[in-house]
Design a protein around this motif. Structure first.
Motif: not given
Lengths: 719, 453
Positions: A371, A398, A401-403, A405-406, A409
């Motif tokens: 990242n 992962e 998941r991050r995408n 969540e926000k 990103t």
């Protein structure tokens, strides 16, 4: 000499493995198709064919389990795009992920006892440059060799000069000349050296990459390759830090190099010329540090020198008198711009590099380093180049998941395309259908050809099961099954007669039957990530089978845990999804506990066109309905335990004692039935009516015939 | 004629004729039985694959038991069909009967259950009002347990090696243990019932050949009409007993096409076209409408205007054609294939490119009807198949291309080659298809531009 010890000759028919197909007389590698492959091809095609003036990089995150076929997918996509787009030409630059994220420790020297740490970014950029140069050099030398061998270059500057070379140089010498370039490229030669080769091959104007290219092509090729070589030397530390021009160049020197083996003289001259025009407008426009300006100036000068030298004006002598000191700048910012410049130069020359960062699944905890890297070099990864990051499913999950969540990103903008590599059983079988085919000589009986077709169909199911939907396993298996030439090892009828193969066929057909379930098909079509989980779950019993684990615990907790082990991280699923998975696996296992019922249901599915098979009769005939492949062995704590009775080779897990066989009443009853039928059949079929019965109607018939034979028609007397 | 006591026949042939399932194979089972037999001896030694042998025997017996009815029907039908065979030897006639039955019903393409129901259907048609009443295929009292010493003492069931070993090792008497013995096949009620049925069938009067032919023609017309008009989901009309009788007699109505038309290949339909067009004078020859149906099955439209055919043929053909709806199928190819080793042999029917594939002799031969004006507007072109070392000019001469051009004046002519040959390609002006996979690929290679309308 007795022939008994010799191997019997193989029959003139069997199955063969042909990884390539013929299209319009060209051999093309057959690829396993999938939606991901089509997407990758579309992305690559768009990038390769975009206008050079328009920027626009792409980064693909390609995730999948080990052996799922990530590398194969990208390789196949690149290969297909290369075949479809002759120019500009895609080149695949492979980078080893684990090495990329682990910069080497700096070595302390006497002069520099405490060297600074090498940052990941610097290391990545240097590695890019080095690999890019090496790949491009290989591609260019291949093209050069091909160009020399082509007897009829189309649209070259003229056939005559090349013809002149050909008259004086035999084929062997042409090959030697091409080989000489190849070796010279290993040493990252100067522009002058390259010019010598291109000039000698009469490719200065139209180049070697494309027949019928414009008259600037040769120059563009040299510029791109020389720029990359220059950058390569800087990054590998072999570049001479200071170099002064010598006054030996000129027309005289150039004429000498026509006879020279190495082109050394011209090399020196042209480098001097190129370096001499250091202060370039390009550099000014880029507003870069001095060394970068030097490089840019060198490139600009080189282009002008080419043109001038081609027209043989004397103006070049005046430019030769200047000298510069070239100090390579290996700071991150300089390297970034150098890489960007190289990408553009190569695109102008007709080479489009695609960077494939492989083996990232072998990096322990790659999430944060990757990242950080992608964020810091975003404008390279996402805005200019085409980068494919090949990772495992953990990283993919992962990012996902991050995408989720926000919504905005940075990662979302880095990876334009995110794909989880998976193939469905139909596409794998379609691929196998193309590469596994029967062969036979003319005149082979139709029953044999029908058997061969059925063998091929059965083997495709067997291989699909054996691969457990991992392309790596599939390709390994195909190799292990392939004997001499393209012939596949399984003997005639053995894909349907060998018990080990039959069991694989049965298991695969059972899986396919579960996949035809309306709800399963619906979930698979809607959710790619969950689709892979369904496949993981259905192949979980097969994985245990392959690990020689007799027991299959199908309880929800255990099932979810085992699938999580496969993906590398705990599987977070809602309770309904967990139950859904368990239901499907139980359905599969229950089918395998009752093979006659499995056969019946397969027949129904085939008749209803839910399952498409070519030879239903022969295929279903191969299911060993009389054996018990799997049994349910529930206990008080866990009702969902099953047990394989046979291992994957078709051998019972629990061998019998002789008393078991001797006391097996059913066996001896079966024995007696077969023995009785074996004796009875020839006798039954030999039965014919006795002579009396046979001739019972004959006397009556004979009397009728006789009476008619003796029958006379009175026609009356004569008048 | 002396009736033999037995003829060479074993359960493996039942597998070969697809009457019982083919796995495990009889050869394997026979070997398994040979290895297992010594285990009847008390002092027998275990061996590695005895489990597999046990499974083979159990599986094979299960197969036989579940196919007992199929076996009985098949034997009765084969015996019946053998009466239509024209060969002299009894065994050969019986074999002809089995082959006609197995290939005619396409048993290899059917599941076990379907095989049973198909054989039952045909048996009912062949022997109406006949009740078979077959008991299950299990020997009466199949396992008679005998004390182990008795079993070992029985010489017929001894294996030489193990028997000797048992004598040497037999100092200590073994405890009496039940070991199975083989039952007598003659006690099998299934066999008795089958033999009784065969006796009655053998004295039945066979149907007249004219009746057989008439019914076969009628059912063919119904089958072809249903095939050409039916949707893909519709069940096809299966092969009937008269078709099987013609097949056993080697008559055109029994051998021209597979009884299950969904399994008929491109080659089968092309051969049906040639047979339907041929003038043989034989009373059992194929009617013209077979050729018309074949054109329809190949993807062309069915010809409706016929020249030069005999009155009876025209009348029958018009009656057949009137049942086929008109359509607007795509244009196709005429491929003049080689007599032997044609690369088109394994081609599949291409839905988008009808292809009539026959030798130039067959195309130019004066047939039952003149279809020149029919083909002219329906062809993209003609492809002449070339043999390996043949040049285009020689292929043209061999295929009598001038006559072909006279008959089809505005149709383009190209070549079908087995491998790339630049020289031959140039001589053919590039109008070639090289080793295409089917007619569509042949068309796209040879005629990249559309044909003139």
């Amino acid at each position: 000499v007795s022939r008994s010890s010799e191997m019997p000759e193989a029959p003139p028919y069997g199955l063969e493995y042909s990884p390539c197909s013929s299209q319009g007389g060209q051999r093309i590698k057959v690829l396993a198709r999938s939606a991901n492959l089509e997407l990758a091809i579309a992305e690559l095609t768009a990038y390769v064919s975009q206008d050079t003036a328009v920027g626009g990089g792409r980064s693909c995150l390609v995730a999948g389990a080990r052996g799922a076929g990530k590398t194969t997918l990208i390789d196949c996509a690149c290969e297909e795009v290369r075949q479809k787009n002759e120019f500009p030409r895609l080149i695949r630059v492979r980078l080893h992920g684990p090495s990329l994220l682990s910069p080497p420790k700096p070595v302390a020297t006497k002069d520099n006892p405490t060297p600074p740490e090498i940052s990941v970014q610097e290391h990545v950029l240097k590695t890019l440059v080095v690999n890019l140069y090496q790949t491009a050099a290989e591609e260019m030398s291949n093209a050069f060799e091909e160009y020399l061998r082509d007897p009829m270059p189309e649209g070259g500057e003229s056939a005559a000069p090349l013809g002149r070379i050909r008259e004086s140089d035999s084929t062997a010498r042409l090959s030697e000349f091409a080989a000489q370039l190849r070796l010279t490229l290993d040493g990252a030669p100067s522009a002058a050296t390259l010019r010598y080769f291109w000039n000698r091959a009469q490719a200065l104007r139209r180049g070697v990459l494309l027949r019928g290219a414009d008259t600037e092509q040769g120059v563009k090729e040299i510029v791109a390759l020389a720029s990359a070589a220059d950058a390569y030397r800087s990054c590998t530390g072999t570049y001479t830090q200071e170099r002064k021009d010598e006054r030996s160049a000129g027309d005289k020197a150039e004429s000498k190099t026509e006879l020279s083996a190495s082109g050394k003289e011209v090399a020196k001259a042209v480098v001097g010329l190129a370096s001499g025009v250091a202060a370039g407008a390009t550099a000014a426009a880029l507003n870069q540090s001095k060394p970068i300006m030097a490089l840019a100036g060198a490139i600009a000068a080189l282009v002008s020198m080419m043109t001038l030298s081609y027209t043989r004006t004397r103006s070049r002598e005046t430019t030769l008198k200047e000298a510069i000191t070239f100090l390579p700048d290996t700071t991150v910012s300089a390297l970034v711009h150098r890489v960007l410049l190289l990408l553009r130069r190569f695109r102008q020359a007709g080479l489009v590099p695609i960077f494939v960062i492989d083996e990232l699944d072998k990096v322990a905890d790659p999430i944060e380093p990757l990242n950080d890297l992608t964020k810091s070099l975003k404008f390279l990864f996402a805005d200019e180049g085409f980068f494919c990051f090949l990772t495992d499913r953990t990283y993919f999950a992962e990012i996902d998941r991050r995408n989720r969540e926000k919504s905005n990103t940075p990662l979302r903008t880095i990876y334009n395309t995110q794909m989880l590599v998976r193939y469905d059983t139909a596409s794998v079988r379609e691929f196998l259908k193309q590469v596994i085919q029967p062969f036979f000589v003319t005149g082979t009986s139709s029953s044999i050809t029908a058997d061969l077709q059925a063998d091929a169909e059965a083997l495709r199911y067997v291989l699909t099961c054996r691969s457990r939907m991992l392309l790596f396993e599939l390709s390994q298996d195909l190799r292990s099954f392939t004997g001499t030439e393209k012939r596949l090892n399984p003997a005639f009828q053995s894909p349907r007669a060998n018990l080990g193969h039959q069991l694989h066929l049965t298991v695969q057909l059972a899986i396919e039957l579960v996949l035809t379930n309306e709800f399963v098909a619906n979930r698979i079509s809607r959710d790619a990530n969950f689709a892979q989980t369904i496949y993981d779950a259905l192949y979980h019993p097969v994985n245990l089978w392959y690990a020689d684990q007799q027991e299959v615990d199908c309880s929800p907790d255990n099932l979810i845990k085992k699938i999580g082990d496969l993906t590398g991280e705990p599987l977070a699923l809602e309770i309904p999804d967990q139950k859904f998975l368990q239901t499907q696996v139980k359905a599969l296992l229950d089918l395998l506990t009752n093979l006659p019922e499995l056969e019946r249901r397969l027949g129904v599915a085939i008749d209803a066109n839910r399952l498409i098979v070519a030879d239903k009769g022969r295929l279903l005939d191969s299911i060993p309905t009389a054996i018990s492949l799997l049994k349910r062995v529930p206990n008080e704590d866990n009702p969902d335990i099953y047990q394989w009775n046979y291992n994957r080779s078709g051998i019972p897990f629990e061998a019998s004692a002789i008393q078991d066989i001797q006391n097996n009443q059913g066996l001896w009853a079966a024995f007696a039935t077969i023995a009785a039928l074996e004796t009875s059949l020839p006798q039954i079929l030999a039965r014919r009516p006795g002579v009396g019965a046979l001739l019972s109607g004959v006397p009556a018939a004979l009397s009728v015939i006789t009476s008619l034979t003796n029958f006379s028609v009175p026609v009356g007397g004569t008048l | 004629v002396t009736a033999p006591n037995s003829i060479p026949f074993n359960p493996g042939l039942l597998q070969q004729y697809s009457i019982v399932r083919t796995s495990p194979s009889w050869e394997d089972v026979k070997e398994s039985m040979t290895r297992l037999r010594p285990l009847l001896q008390p002092s027998a030694n275990p061996y590695d694959q005895m489990d597999l042998d046990r499974d083979n025997v159990l599986r094979f017996a299960t197969n036989l038991e579940s196919s007992a009815e199929s076996i009985a029907y098949a034997i009765c039908l084969a015996a019946h069909l053998a009466r239509f065979s024209k060969t002299n030897a009894f065994e050969q006639r019986l074999n002809d009967g089995f082959v006609a039955l197995s290939t005619g019903l396409d048993l290899s393409s059917l599941s076990e259950t379907e095989t049973r129901s198909e054989l039952q259907r045909c048996a009912r048609a062949a022997f109406p009002d006949f009740e078979f009443g077959l008991p299950p295929l299990t020997v009466q009292n199949p396992v008679s347990s005998v004390p182990i010493q008795d079993a070992a003492a029985e010489p017929a069931r001894e294996s030489p090696g193990t028997s000797e070993a048992s004598e040497k090792k037999g100092e200590e008497p073994q405890p009496a243990r039940a070991v199975p013995a083989l039952a007598q096949p003659a006690e099998d009620p299934w066999r008795t019932a089958l033999e009784s049925a065969l006796s009655r069938i053998s004295v039945m009067l066979p149907p007249s050949m004219n009746d057989v032919l008439r019914k076969a023609v009628d059912s063919w017309q119904a089958r072809l009409t249903a095939f050409l008009t039916g949707s893909s989901g519709q069940a096809e009309i299966p092969p009937d007993i008269d078709y099987l009788r013609c097949r056993a007699a080697n008559l055109p109505l029994g051998i021209v096409l597979r009884g299950r038309l969904r399994n008929a290949s491109l080659r089968d339909w092309n051969e049906a076209y040639v047979s339907g067009m041929s003038v043989t004078g034989d009373f059992a020859s194929l009617p013209l409408w077979f050729a018309l149906a074949a054109l329809g099955a190949l993807g062309f439209d069915v010809p409706r205007k016929l020249d030069s055919a005999s009155y009876d043929e025209i009348k029958a053909a018009e009656s057949f054609v009137s049942k086929i709806p008109t359509g607007s199928p795509p244009k196709g190819l005429l491929i003049l294939r080689l007599t032997a080793e044609s690369q088109t042999a394994e081609w599949k029917i291409s839905a988008s490119m009808p292809a009539l594939i026959l030798t130039s002799e067959d195309f130019l031969r004066e047939g039952k009807a003149n279809l020149r004006s029919y083909f002219q507007p329906r062809l993209h072109g003609v492809l002449i198949e070339m043999s390996r070392d043949e040049l285009p000019a020689a292929a043209q001469t061999r295929a009598n291309v001038n006559t072909i051009k006279d008959q089809l004046p505005s149709v383009r002519v190209g070549f079908l080659m087995r491998a790339q040959n630049e020289n031959a390609k140039k001589m053919a002006n590039g109008v070639v298809a090289v080793s295409p996979a089917d007619a569509w690929e042949a068309y796209t290679q040879a005629f990249p531009s559309p044909s003139p309308t």
